[in-house]
Design an enzyme around this catalytic site. Structure first.
Site, short mmCIF file in Angstrom:
data_model
loop_
_atom_site.label_atom_id
_atom_site.label_comp_id
_atom_site.label_asym_id
_atom_site.label_seq_id
_atom_site.Cartn_x
_atom_site.Cartn_y
_atom_site.Cartn_z
N LYS A 85 31.55 42.95 51.53
CA LYS A 85 31.85 41.63 50.72
C LYS A 85 31.66 40.60 51.77
O LYS A 85 31.97 40.55 52.80
CB LYS A 85 33.27 41.67 50.00
CG LYS A 85 33.60 40.53 49.18
CD LYS A 85 34.92 40.68 48.45
CE LYS A 85 35.31 39.69 47.60
NZ LYS A 85 36.48 39.69 46.88
N SER A 111 40.90 42.07 42.54
CA SER A 111 39.65 41.51 42.64
C SER A 111 38.77 42.78 43.22
O SER A 111 37.59 42.78 43.31
CB SER A 111 39.59 40.60 43.73
OG SER A 111 40.06 39.44 43.33
N SER A 161 37.05 39.34 42.24
CA SER A 161 36.09 38.46 42.74
C SER A 161 35.04 39.19 43.50
O SER A 161 33.97 38.74 43.91
CB SER A 161 36.88 37.44 43.72
OG SER A 161 37.47 38.28 44.73
#
Length: 482
Positions: A76, A175, A151
């Site tokens: 990420k 997330s 997210s």
């Protein structure tokens, strides 16, 4: 059949027996990215030259030793990687190249995993759909008209699309688990303190936690095994023993006691989602587990509590992005104060600005006691609810999300409705306990997720239940037809 249809254990056996090479796995990853990432848009930055060079190095290793030897992984884009662009999907960090690796990235390197690239996300991890991303718009591999969740939308979509074997995400209020549910993959939020946050760009420091996203529960345990442990660079990482997570994957849940909160199957949870959870409980019952309905009475306050605490911490953490030391700097300022204002106005997106303003207000003189302090007191009550239930039960089970994924653009004009997508995952972060989302069915061709919540530092039991269910329910092999 893709090489990524095999588990880590199976791929390790093939590598050891010289049936395949690490370069084959890396080739598979970049080939798939070339085929589908134009549609899915999971990746922001690829590290192809270094990844291929490292794969050739690993092919020369006589005896593979690393726990993740040769396995391709996506990271990420809020986890810093030395000399590899790290943007948090924000204009303000669009050209930022870190000078060090996050602790989790160092651990992956020690275990000989191969970093393929950096994955898209909501800007600074603020969002539930990856629509707040400034640099790309990730789509759900099951239906490109739908969001992948957020997210960590890029992390979940890349695994679901078969672009990487697994990925790292971060979870502040759901997330990892929410996009895992939307994309039909396995996502774990570890206990707060289980995994070092050093090198994770902070959103809300008392809530953030890095965790693994995979196709299968067993692979998830491999990845957590690699990245767990105390870190002198992170004072919030816990000095607790890291157990052998894989040894708990026995498939045996006989005598296990499951709690099902009535609040998690109540108003707002779609009937199909509720039914998928009840069906999952029947599967676990058939394996010898028992379940009872319980109450987590303060859950109804979790959403408000979370947004006050997380926004307050974000307003403090994001004050470092001012155009002085690194990142974007405006060209439209005549003095220092104007430079601060214009840099942040031009560099941050609307959602980030919204949360900074909310947090700054909650921390301001005259409002601190009424909002931030009160939210921290309610957080203690939410944590106590979990502790009370865990006195009599081994795990808590419920849906990961109240609905399946929604259409792109459907909720962008209504931030409050968007925030409510995390209503079932947020209490877990406030309490600091571990939780996993595993696929448990489909609604209109879109995946649904089952959330299994455990006691502090008891990921082993969470994995045991998730693995037993996965083996019996057999949703793990379902793949989107991209």
């Amino acid at each position: 059949m893709s090489l990524f249809d095999h588990s880590i254990k199976e791929l390790h056996a093939k590598l050891t027996q010289k049936e395949i090479k690490v370069t084959d796995l890396v080739d598979e990853s970049y080939k798939r990215i070339a085929e589908v990432d134009g549609k899915v848009q999971s990746f922001l930055t690829l590290d192809e030259e270094k990844a291929r060079a490292y794969a050739k190095e690993l092919d020369e290793v006589a005896t593979p030793e690393g726990l993740l030897f040769g396995m391709p992984i996506g990271v990420k884009d809020n986890i810093v990687t030395k000399d590899l662009r790290t943007t948090c999907s924000s204009r303000i960090l669009e050209n930022f190249n870190p000078i060090y690796d996050a602790t989790v990235v160092q651990k992956l390197r020690q275990d000989q995993a191969v970093t393929i690239g950096k994955l898209n996300m909501d800007e600074f991890a603020m969002g539930s759909s990856t629509e707040n991303a400034a640099l790309a718009k990730t789509k759900n591999p099951w239906n490109l008209d739908y969001v992948p969740g957020g997210s960590s939308g890029g992390s979940a979509a890349a695994v679901a699309a078969g672009e990487v074997l697994f990925s790292l995400g971060s979870d502040t209020g759901g997330s990892i688990r929410q996009p895992a549910a939307y994309c039909g993959v396995v996502g774990l939020k570890p206990t707060y303190g289980r995994v070092s946050r050093f090198g994770l760009v902070a959103f809300a420091s008392s809530l953030d936690q890095i965790g693994p996203v995979t196709r299968r529960v067993e692979d998830n345990a491999y990845l957590l095994q690699s990245i767990s442990g105390v870190d002198p660079m992170d004072s919030t990482s816990a000095q607790v023993e890291v157990p052998d997570f894989l040894s708990g994957l026995t498939g045996d849940v006989k005598g296990l006691k499951i709690a099902v909160p009535k609040e998690y199957l109540g108003e707002g949870v779609q009937p199909e989602v509720k039914q998928s959870v009840l069906d999952a409980l029947k599967v676990l019952e058939a394996q010898g587990a028992t379940w009872d309905e319980v109450s987590l009475p303060h859950s109804k306050y979790a959403l408000a509590t979370y947004y006050l605490i997380s926004s307050s911490e974000a307003s403090a953490n994001l004050s470092r992005f001012d155009g002085v030391r690194y990142g974007y700097r405006t060209d439209n300022a005549d003095n220092l104060l104007e430079m601060y204002k214009q840099t942040r106005a031009e560099g941050f997106g609307n959602e980030v600005k919204r949360r900074i303003m909310l947090g700054t207000f909650a921390l301001s003189s005259g409002y601190y006691d009424a909002y931030y302090k009160k939210a921290q007191q309610v957080r203690t009550l939410i944590k106590k609810d979990f502790e009370d239930v865990f006195e009599n039960y081994d795990v808590i089970v419920g849906p990961t999300t109240p609905t399946p994924a929604f259409k792109i653009g459907e909720k962008t004009d209504d931030p409050l409705t968007m925030y409510a997508n995390d209503i079932l995952t947020i209490p877990v972060n406030l309490a600091g306990v571990p939780a996993i989302s595993v696929p448990c069915g489909f609604q209109d061709g879109l995946p649904l997720g089952l959330q299994i919540i455990g006691k502090h530092f008891d990921e082993k039991t969470v994995y045991r239940v998730a693995h037993a269910y996965e083996q019996a329910a057999d949703f793990a092999d379902a793949k989107p037809a991209l």
